[in-house]
Scaffold this motif. Structure first.
Motif: not given
Length: 337
Positions: A14-40
């Protein structure tokens, strides 16, 4: 691979796609983000905040809203107590022009740069359009503030009239992902909402278009909503969290978990790095004071102050004091022009 390692990977990607490339996350990446565990979650919020600062700066846009016509709406949005089809206690009330002007003046006094006039209707009739013309004119003569509107679905002629009135921004939420929409509203279609949004964008008005989460949608449908909003490319996305209203079909649902709400904020920011992402209804119930702070440090860069249409918000002074404490300056009016 452990779950922590896997989710560290999505944050790195996500850091590479958004901060470096300036692009928003894809659908599949958004799903992964929403599954991030509490400790992250702290690392996820920190990344979303970094993205917000990179693409939007440190300023926060403040807005107030008022309902010109409350209650008695013919639509059956299952979360809304303004529907005339449910037994919820909201009844039809109209504001007059002096009341609108007073509300705009009170909103400007908080430091807000946006004042949104809302009506509980399927779409405006001539009476409502006439009152809007008079109201916008009176507000502009009395106070220095941008005027936005949210009057339901529009025709092309009505879009043109809004532009002529000097309406700066038009709000029309998608509300829910396309696949979940029939569970939320049956009296109009997702496509009808989409069409109004496209006409508003083409007119030159800024489009404010968001949604409501915590209505029983799946995590994947939450990601779908973020992706569809990213495709629409609105100027602003208000993010609402369900505040279950008595008498509505969703009145018995439990409020959204606060950590899921924070993950959603971060995911929407990473999906739409350049968009104004605004705290809207339900944040007080879902997040409380501490969560509100976390969201402002996790991707949010705009807030609605004061009360909402049918629910109470925080005292505007609390939000303004929090912004001052976090050293987040309020966006000046001339920066909104």
């Amino acid at each position: 691979m452990t779950s922590t390692t896997a989710n560290t990977s999505i944050l790195e990607r996500a850091r590479d796609r958004v901060l470096i490339k300036g692009e928003g996350l894809t659908y599949d990446e958004i799903v992964e983000v929403l599954r991030t565990p509490d400790e992250m979650l702290p690392d996820l919020l920190a990344l979303a905040h970094e993205v917000r600062l990179e693409f939007n700066g440190e300023e926060v846009e403040v807005e107030g809203i008022v309902s010109l016509k409350t209650g008695g709406c013919p639509e059956d949005c299952h979360f809304c107590s303004q529907s005339g089809q449910f037994t919820s206690p909201v009844r039809s009330v109209w504001l007059n022009i002096p009341e609108l002007v007073k509300a705009a003046q009170q909103t400007a006094a908080t430091g807000a740069t946006e004042f949104c006039i809302v009506a509980a209707v399927r779409g405006p009739d001539e009476r409502l359009m006439s009152q809007m013309r008079d109201g916008v004119k009176a507000i502009k003569e009395a106070v220095d503030i941008q005027v936005a509107a949210s009057l339901g679905m529009l025709t092309q002629e009505q879009v043109d009239q809004m532009v002529e009135m000097g309406v700066h921004r038009y709000n029309h939420n998608l509300e829910a992902a396309r696949s979940f929409f029939p569970r939320v509203v049956t009296t109009h279609s997702y496509e009808e909402r989409w069409d109004t949004c496209q006409m508003v964008k083409a007119s030159g008005m800024e489009l404010c278009c968001g949604g409501l989460v915590g209505m029983g949608e799946t995590l994947e449908q939450r990601a779908e909503l973020a992706s569809q909003l990213a495709e629409l490319e609105p100027h602003e996305v208000p993010l609402n969290f369900l505040n279950p209203r008595p008498g509505t079909p969703f009145g018995d649902l439990e409020p959204m978990d606060s950590k899921d709400a924070l993950r959603t904020i971060a995911a929407f920011r990473l999906a739409m790095p350049r968009t104004i992402l605004r705290y809207a209804g339900g944040r007080e119930l879902t997040l409380g004071d501490l969560g509100t702070r976390d969201g402002l440090l996790g991707g949010i860069n705009a807030v609605i102050v004061g009360n909402y249409l049918t629910t109470l918000g925080r005292n505007p002074k609390q939000d303004l004091e929090l912004l001052d404490e976090l050293q987040m300056p309020i966006k000046a009016l001339n920066a909104s022009l």
